[in-house]
Motif scaffolding. Structure first.
Motif, PDB file in Angstrom:
ATOM      1  N   LEU A 171       0.746  -1.323   0.162  1.00  0.00           N
ATOM      2  CA  LEU A 171       0.046   0.069  -0.101  1.00  0.00           C
ATOM      3  C   LEU A 171       0.922   1.248  -0.042  1.00  0.00           C
ATOM      4  CD1 LEU A 171      -2.997  -0.637   2.426  1.00  0.00           C
ATOM      5  CD2 LEU A 171      -3.234  -0.512  -0.049  1.00  0.00           C
ATOM      6  N   GLY A 172       2.257   1.113   0.547  1.00  0.00           N
ATOM      7  CA  GLY A 172       3.035   2.190   0.275  1.00  0.00           C
ATOM      8  C   GLY A 172       2.878   3.158   1.542  1.00  0.00           C
ATOM      9  N   THR A 173       2.467   2.655   2.664  1.00  0.00           N
ATOM     10  CA  THR A 173       2.144   3.668   3.740  1.00  0.00           C
ATOM     11  C   THR A 173       3.622   3.632   4.327  1.00  0.00           C
ATOM     12  OG1 THR A 173       1.443   1.581   4.777  1.00  0.00           O
ATOM     13  CG2 THR A 173      -0.177   3.452   4.356  1.00  0.00           C
ATOM     14  N   ARG A 174       3.721   4.684   5.221  1.00  0.00           N
ATOM     15  CA  ARG A 174       5.093   4.944   5.778  1.00  0.00           C
ATOM     16  C   ARG A 174       4.896   4.438   7.094  1.00  0.00           C
ATOM     17  NH1 ARG A 174       4.609  10.063   8.517  1.00  0.00           N
ATOM     18  NH2 ARG A 174       2.371  10.706   8.594  1.00  0.00           N
ATOM     19  N   GLU A 175       6.199   3.880   7.442  1.00  0.00           N
ATOM     20  CA  GLU A 175       6.588   3.616   8.849  1.00  0.00           C
ATOM     21  C   GLU A 175       5.615   2.866   9.697  1.00  0.00           C
ATOM     22  OE1 GLU A 175       7.933   6.933  11.051  1.00  0.00           O
ATOM     23  OE2 GLU A 175       8.623   7.759   9.148  1.00  0.00           O
ATOM     24  N   PRO A 176       5.091   2.010   9.016  1.00  0.00           N
ATOM     25  CA  PRO A 176       3.889   0.998   9.898  1.00  0.00           C
ATOM     26  C   PRO A 176       4.651  -0.057  10.875  1.00  0.00           C
ATOM     27  CG  PRO A 176       4.453  -0.196   7.758  1.00  0.00           C
ATOM     28  CD  PRO A 176       5.378   1.229   7.931  1.00  0.00           C
ATOM     29  N   PRO A 191       0.546   5.134  11.012  1.00  0.00           N
ATOM     30  CA  PRO A 191       0.522   6.678  11.300  1.00  0.00           C
ATOM     31  C   PRO A 191      -0.065   7.326  10.226  1.00  0.00           C
ATOM     32  CG  PRO A 191       2.676   6.283  11.127  1.00  0.00           C
ATOM     33  CD  PRO A 191       2.079   4.846  10.888  1.00  0.00           C
ATOM     34  N   GLY A 192      -1.027   8.446  10.348  1.00  0.00           N
ATOM     35  CA  GLY A 192      -1.483   9.200   9.391  1.00  0.00           C
ATOM     36  C   GLY A 192      -2.063   8.570   8.049  1.00  0.00           C
ATOM     37  N   LEU A 193      -2.947   7.604   8.251  1.00  0.00           N
ATOM     38  CA  LEU A 193      -3.493   7.133   7.309  1.00  0.00           C
ATOM     39  C   LEU A 193      -4.849   7.336   7.072  1.00  0.00           C
ATOM     40  CD1 LEU A 193      -3.230   4.362   5.338  1.00  0.00           C
ATOM     41  CD2 LEU A 193      -4.563   3.275   6.974  1.00  0.00           C
ATOM     42  N   GLN A 194      -5.225   7.783   5.715  1.00  0.00           N
ATOM     43  CA  GLN A 194      -6.457   8.527   5.430  1.00  0.00           C
ATOM     44  C   GLN A 194      -7.704   7.555   5.259  1.00  0.00           C
ATOM     45  OE1 GLN A 194      -7.327  11.614   5.592  1.00  0.00           O
ATOM     46  NE2 GLN A 194      -5.161  12.800   5.346  1.00  0.00           N
ATOM     47  N   ASP A 195      -7.142   6.417   4.448  1.00  0.00           N
ATOM     48  CA  ASP A 195      -8.315   5.403   4.335  1.00  0.00           C
ATOM     49  C   ASP A 195      -8.172   4.098   4.989  1.00  0.00           C
ATOM     50  OD1 ASP A 195     -10.455   4.270   3.366  1.00  0.00           O
ATOM     51  OD2 ASP A 195      -9.438   3.895   1.271  1.00  0.00           O
ATOM     52  N   PRO A 196      -8.533   4.040   6.242  1.00  0.00           N
ATOM     53  CA  PRO A 196      -8.329   2.685   7.051  1.00  0.00           C
ATOM     54  C   PRO A 196      -9.102   1.460   6.229  1.00  0.00           C
ATOM     55  CG  PRO A 196      -9.563   4.056   8.305  1.00  0.00           C
ATOM     56  CD  PRO A 196      -9.260   4.885   7.041  1.00  0.00           C
ATOM     57  N   ALA A 352      -9.129 -11.885  12.155  1.00  0.00           N
ATOM     58  CA  ALA A 352     -10.361 -10.838  12.044  1.00  0.00           C
ATOM     59  C   ALA A 352     -10.030  -9.604  12.813  1.00  0.00           C
ATOM     60  CB  ALA A 352     -11.384 -11.659  13.036  1.00  0.00           C
ATOM     61  N   VAL A 353     -10.466  -8.407  12.431  1.00  0.00           N
ATOM     62  CA  VAL A 353     -10.231  -7.135  12.985  1.00  0.00           C
ATOM     63  C   VAL A 353     -10.980  -7.165  14.224  1.00  0.00           C
ATOM     64  CG1 VAL A 353     -10.360  -4.920  12.864  1.00  0.00           C
ATOM     65  CG2 VAL A 353      -9.681  -5.892  11.046  1.00  0.00           C
ATOM     66  N   ILE A 354     -10.345  -7.143  15.450  1.00  0.00           N
ATOM     67  CA  ILE A 354     -11.161  -7.063  16.885  1.00  0.00           C
ATOM     68  C   ILE A 354     -11.064  -5.912  17.508  1.00  0.00           C
ATOM     69  CG2 ILE A 354     -11.130  -9.621  17.344  1.00  0.00           C
ATOM     70  CD1 ILE A 354      -8.992  -9.103  19.269  1.00  0.00           C
ATOM     71  N   GLU A 355     -10.338  -5.030  17.135  1.00  0.00           N
ATOM     72  CA  GLU A 355     -10.277  -3.580  17.874  1.00  0.00           C
ATOM     73  C   GLU A 355      -9.709  -2.672  16.523  1.00  0.00           C
ATOM     74  OE1 GLU A 355      -7.441  -3.014  20.936  1.00  0.00           O
ATOM     75  OE2 GLU A 355      -8.081  -0.826  21.285  1.00  0.00           O
ATOM     76  N   GLU A 356     -10.365  -1.625  16.457  1.00  0.00           N
ATOM     77  CA  GLU A 356      -9.783  -0.689  15.255  1.00  0.00           C
ATOM     78  C   GLU A 356     -10.058   0.679  16.001  1.00  0.00           C
ATOM     79  OE1 GLU A 356     -12.228   0.258  12.144  1.00  0.00           O
ATOM     80  OE2 GLU A 356     -10.879   1.960  11.798  1.00  0.00           O
ATOM     81  N   ARG A 357      -8.951   1.448  15.873  1.00  0.00           N
ATOM     82  CA  ARG A 357      -9.041   3.005  16.321  1.00  0.00           C
ATOM     83  C   ARG A 357      -8.543   3.941  15.382  1.00  0.00           C
ATOM     84  NH1 ARG A 357     -10.083   3.280  21.798  1.00  0.00           N
ATOM     85  NH2 ARG A 357     -10.087   1.228  22.773  1.00  0.00           N
ATOM     86  N   THR A 358      -9.260   4.915  14.941  1.00  0.00           N
ATOM     87  CA  THR A 358      -8.743   5.813  14.118  1.00  0.00           C
ATOM     88  C   THR A 358      -8.661   7.222  14.246  1.00  0.00           C
ATOM     89  OG1 THR A 358      -9.281   4.306  12.109  1.00  0.00           O
ATOM     90  CG2 THR A 358      -8.587   6.373  11.606  1.00  0.00           C
ATOM     91  N   VAL A 359      -7.511   7.847  14.505  1.00  0.00           N
ATOM     92  CA  VAL A 359      -7.922   9.313  14.672  1.00  0.00           C
ATOM     93  C   VAL A 359      -7.285  10.059  13.610  1.00  0.00           C
ATOM     94  CG1 VAL A 359      -6.707  11.015  16.031  1.00  0.00           C
ATOM     95  CG2 VAL A 359      -7.312   8.816  16.998  1.00  0.00           C
ATOM     96  N   GLY A 360      -8.188  10.947  13.254  1.00  0.00           N
ATOM     97  CA  GLY A 360      -7.942  11.866  11.911  1.00  0.00           C
ATOM     98  C   GLY A 360      -6.532  12.654  12.414  1.00  0.00           C
ATOM     99  N   PRO A 361      -5.757  13.005  11.062  1.00  0.00           N
ATOM    100  CA  PRO A 361      -4.719  13.683  11.230  1.00  0.00           C
ATOM    101  C   PRO A 361      -4.684  15.147  11.821  1.00  0.00           C
ATOM    102  CG  PRO A 361      -4.744  12.897   9.135  1.00  0.00           C
ATOM    103  CD  PRO A 361      -6.003  12.334  10.015  1.00  0.00           C
ATOM    104  N   ASP A 362      -5.895  15.948  11.406  1.00  0.00           N
ATOM    105  CA  ASP A 362      -6.135  17.150  11.677  1.00  0.00           C
ATOM    106  C   ASP A 362      -6.441  17.153  13.320  1.00  0.00           C
ATOM    107  OD1 ASP A 362      -6.269  17.447   9.021  1.00  0.00           O
ATOM    108  OD2 ASP A 362      -8.435  17.287   8.893  1.00  0.00           O
ATOM    109  N   LEU A 363      -7.223  16.316  13.815  1.00  0.00           N
ATOM    110  CA  LEU A 363      -7.504  16.290  15.101  1.00  0.00           C
ATOM    111  C   LEU A 363      -6.167  16.182  16.128  1.00  0.00           C
ATOM    112  CD1 LEU A 363     -10.223  16.316  16.971  1.00  0.00           C
ATOM    113  CD2 LEU A 363      -9.735  14.001  17.269  1.00  0.00           C
ATOM    114  N   GLY A 364      -5.367  15.180  15.557  1.00  0.00           N
ATOM    115  CA  GLY A 364      -4.201  14.886  16.379  1.00  0.00           C
ATOM    116  C   GLY A 364      -3.483  16.162  16.476  1.00  0.00           C
TER     117      GLY A 364
END
Lengths: 532, 325
Positions: A171-176, A191-196, A352-364
């Motif tokens: 996917l070419g994401t940085r520093e997973p 970090p900083g992923l827009q589309d989880p 299976a995904v059992i926990e997912e948390r996403t924080v938008g970069p703007d809010l961070g």
């Protein structure tokens, strides 16, 4: 108490200096000043709750690994018995209750069967993987050992982690960050992923590709009711297929798996212009694929992905080139995702995904800006209060507090720890403890002066008497911190780590460093009275 | 230069005179807190209850349409959501506790999250997704369990250490004070139905740490005075110790308060719950050190003998030196 030999001073400054130095890259990263590349780059990582990004916890289905092992052993046993010379006939094969059992037609062959199967019992590792027993004279029972199952789960997790890593790299994401957690879990932090969503789809796809022969003798009415003929099993068609809602019976054994691929690309069918996936087998896989297609020309075989039938084309001619085309009512996007999944290899077990948390970069970013502002204002108020209350001693306390914060950051950076929101609570507590230590000391010196002690004696006593409470309080908190770290889950650990490091730095700065400064000042000026 | 003194020299306030009514109030508050926790219940966030939480900002609006959001999400059929303002007026958090059959099926839970976000994104042009949490029932159960174990283990170890360093009565007193602080914090969260998440556990840990610090400072002074004034009545001795450490107590609390207030007033919204809890705990913790941790020592019968060994090694040596043995 107030004796500070030069070597001791040098040591203290060296420790403080090193820790503060380690904090510089992290502190400068908030400004436009660049830290020279030639120097070491310790950094405090910001947790996803502060920096924005996705945290995904995946759990593997351990029971599936056990079931898969049983199935592999069944095939192994059948092959071994069939290729034995003379052939050993077996029947009544069962994989119920998590163990494999079968009958030998001729009880006289038990010893030979046992001898032939013995190598498979120990597997490749150091642990014994299966127990073998004979019941009622001619029934052989193979039971997987706990160690063997654990080992298999552990191996599966290892390669699953590797597959997850490959897919995320695609996917070419940085520093997973991809870490195994516990026996059956994998933590993925990007970090900083827009589309989880894309990431989750990709990680959720097991990509177990199988080619199995269609059981043409099965009665269609039985198949639709879910009744498989002996030796066959039933798979439903995928939802996107023209045959969605119906099922297909395929031969359980004798198929091949698409594990041995060297490549997979999304492409278009030259005739229908539909999106397809082209795959290339490695030499071993190619040979087996060629054998399967050569032996079964004219018959249909099913292409099965993650236990759903994609399509069931006829084998028109032997396919010997080692490559094949998979069609299955794909869209360009799903074909592309399947290609990525196949390229990175199949997951050895469903995740299976059992926990997912996403924080938008703007809010961070907003959180950090506001947090910094609040911390800045708070610090100024604390500094003002300390200096107004304790004069010169307040200045020392403030300087110690500054070094404390920098040291804490520096050690966190050197240990490569992550600062999270709960960590900030730990920060607040640590700074509170450091301030309190200085308040205790200064109030005690005041008290000792009031009782009429001379300056030097008052300062000495002040540090000595106050230290007892300071140490007791810090050791108690340290014990609590260690237990929290041992028993707590992720966020609680984030708190505990900051607390534990912070207790050391606050005692070091608030007690030891200020004492060194006060001692130096007393020695130089020898005041008759102090303002406190 | 004249320095600021918040507490005048040589205060002599009879704190312990009111120990019975104040202790009764403490016990009452603990009882009320637990009653609140048991009847109203804690407003568990997704960390502990499982389910979905979506946080969003309506970038072009003055205020988020809270009521409309509630109806729109409810219409999707995943149960009734909790929609709360979160920080600014135009920021909301939408929490849905998924029906059991949905949360049990991992794909369905994922689908529900996408459903909610897609619907709202289509409905509002200025909907900006700030984040979402999706915690399965299994994981939230583990969070509840580990948080509880961690808290209990930490409190037990703290009491043990204080017992070893001081006396068992002090251990009991410190543990009671911590129990008091944790109970009141929980009670406050139940009363105002603030969201109870893992962050709040971190806040409670900070409160425990701070309150413990306070208690140990007073206990240390009591220990010192017990050795110094062997004939003094215990309540008078406790009063003396509290008065002697009063300047420090006020100064430390005030310093922490001025550090916390800016965070509370204009810190990030995501920190608000945690900082509010710590600020509250600051008051509760200071109070409990004076009015719970200290009076317990009177009732549990601490004496100066606790710290002055009756027949110490030093005594024996002294006797030997005098030729008595």
């Amino acid at each position: 108490m107030l004796d500070f030999p030069t070597w001791r001073k040098i040591w203290l400054w060296l420790i403080a200096g090193l820790c503060v130095f380690a904090a510089l890259p992290s502190l400068l990263s908030a400004t436009s000043i660049r830290w020279p590349d030639a120097l070491p780059q310790p950094m405090v990582n910001l947790g996803l709750d502060l920096a924005g990004g996705s945290h995904i916890l995946l759990e593997a289905d351990a029971a599936q690994v056990a079931a898969q092992r049983l199935e592999n052993m069944e095939e192994n046993v059948r092959n071994t018995m069939r290729s034995a010379d003379p052939r050993i006939r077996i029947g009544d094969v069962s994989t119920r209750d998590g163990r494999l059992s079968f009958m030998l037609d001729d009880p006289g062959q038990v010893d030979r069967a046992r001898e032939l199967l013995l190598p498979a019992m120990n597997g490749t590792g150091l642990v014994r993987e299966w127990d073998m027993a004979v019941e009622d004279g001619n029934r052989m029972v193979l039971t997987p050992t706990q160690e063997g199952t654990d080992q298999a789960v552990s191996d599966a997790m290892e390669s699953a982690t590797e597959v997850v890593r490959k897919r995320i790299d695609e996917l070419g994401t940085r520093e997973p960050t991809i870490i195994r957690q516990g026996d059956t879990r994998i933590v993925v932090q990007v970090p900083g992923l827009q589309d989880p969503d894309q990431l989750k789809t990709l990680l959720g796809q097991t990509a177990k590709l199988e080619f199995k022969l269609v059981d043409q003798n099965a009665l269609p009415s039985d198949v639709q009711q879910g009744l498989a003929p002996p030796g066959s099993e039933i798979f439903p068609y995928v939802d996107t297929s023209d045959f969605a809602g119906t099922s297909l019976a395929v031969r359980r054994l004798g198929g091949i798996r698409g594990d041995n691929l060297t490549g997979a690309q999304q492409s278009f069918d030259p005739q229908t212009n539909e999106p397809v996936v082209n795959i290339q087998f490695d030499s071993d896989g190619g040979r087996r694929f060629a054998k399967l297609t050569t032996d079964n020309v004219g018959k249909p075989f099913a292409i099965i992905l993650d236990d759903k039938v994609l399509s069931a084309p006829n084998i028109n001619e032997p396919i010997r080139g080692g490559s094949a085309q998979i069609s299955g009512s794909f869209s360009v996007e799903t074909a592309n995702q399947l290609a990525i999944s196949l390229r990175s290899g199949a997951l050895p077990v469903d995740l299976a995904v059992i926990e997912e948390r996403t924080v938008g970069p703007d809010l961070g970013a907003d959180s950090i800006k506001r947090g910094m502002l609040a911390l800045g204002v708070g610090s100024l108020l604390v500094i003002a209060l300390m200096i107004v209350s304790y004069g010169r001693f307040g200045v020392y306390a403030t300087a110690a507090l500054g070094i404390n914060v920098a040291m804490l950051l520096g050690i966190m950076a050197a240990l490569n720890t992550t600062l999270t929101l709960p960590g900030i609570a730990g920060f607040v507590l640590t700074i509170g403890a450091a301030v309190d230590a200085n308040v205790l000391i200064n109030e005690r010196i005041r008290e000792e002066r009031k009782r009429g002690r001379r300056v030097i004696a008052a300062v000495e006593n002040g540090y000595h008497e106050a230290s007892r409470a300071i140490y007791d309080a810090n050791i108690t908190n340290f014990i609590a911190g260690v237990l929290l770290f041992l028993f707590g889950s992720g966020p609680i650990r984030g708190f505990a780590v900051v607390l534990i490091i912070g207790l050391f730095t606050s005692v070091f700065t608030a007690v030891t460093l200020t004492r060194m400064w006060v001692a130096g000042w007393l020695r130089k000026t020898k005041p008759k009275d102090i303002v406190l | 230069m004249k320095l600021l003194k918040l507490v005048p020299d040589d205060t002599n306030i009879s704190f312990l005179k009111w120990r019975v009514p104040f202790f009764a109030i403490s016990v009452l508050l603990i009882a009320v807190s637990w009653a609140l926790v048991l009847t109203k219940g804690l407003n568990y966030g997704v960390d502990f209850a499982g389910g979905l939480e979506v946080r969003a900002t309506f970038t072009q609006s003055e205020e988020a349409p809270v009521v409309e959001l509630r109806d729109q999400v409810e219409a999707l059929g995943y149960g009734s959501p909790v929609v709360q303002r979160f920080g600014e007026d135009n920021q909301v958090s939408i929490r849905v506790r998924l029906p059991d059959e949905v949360s049990a099926d991992k794909e369905a839970a994922q689908q529900a999250a996408n459903d909610i976000v897609d619907t709202l994104q289509a409905e509002y042009d200025d909907f900006r997704l700030d984040g979402n949490d999706n915690v399965s029932g299994k994981v939230s159960g583990e969070f509840r369990q580990t948080a509880l174990y961690a808290l209990l283990a930490a409190m037990g170890a703290i009491a043990l250490y204080i017992w070893i360093r001081f006396e068992w009565q002090f251990g009991v007193g410190a543990l009671f004070a911590l129990f008091h602080d944790v109970s009141l914090t929980l009670g406050m969260f139940a009363l105002f139905q603030l969201e109870f998440s893992l962050q709040i556990i971190a806040a409670i840990l900070a409160i425990i740490g701070y309150s413990l610090n306070d208690t140990i400072v007073i206990y240390d002074r009591i220990r010192e005075n017990l050795k110094k004034y062997r004939k003094m009545e215990l309540p008078a001795l406790l009063d003396l110790s509290v008065n002697e450490t009063l300047a420090r107590t006020v100064m430390t609390s005030l310093t922490l308060l001025v550090a916390l207030l800016p965070l509370l007033l204009f810190g990030p919204a995501s920190l608000f719950g945690m900082v509010a809890a710590i600020t509250l705990g600051l008051f509760v913790g200071t109070y409990s050190s004076v009015y719970s941790a200290a009076p317990i020592l009177v009732w549990l019968g601490v004496t100066s003998d606790s710290f002055v060994p009756t027949e110490s090694v030093a005594d024996e040596q002294e006797k030997k030196a005098r030729g008595l043995v």
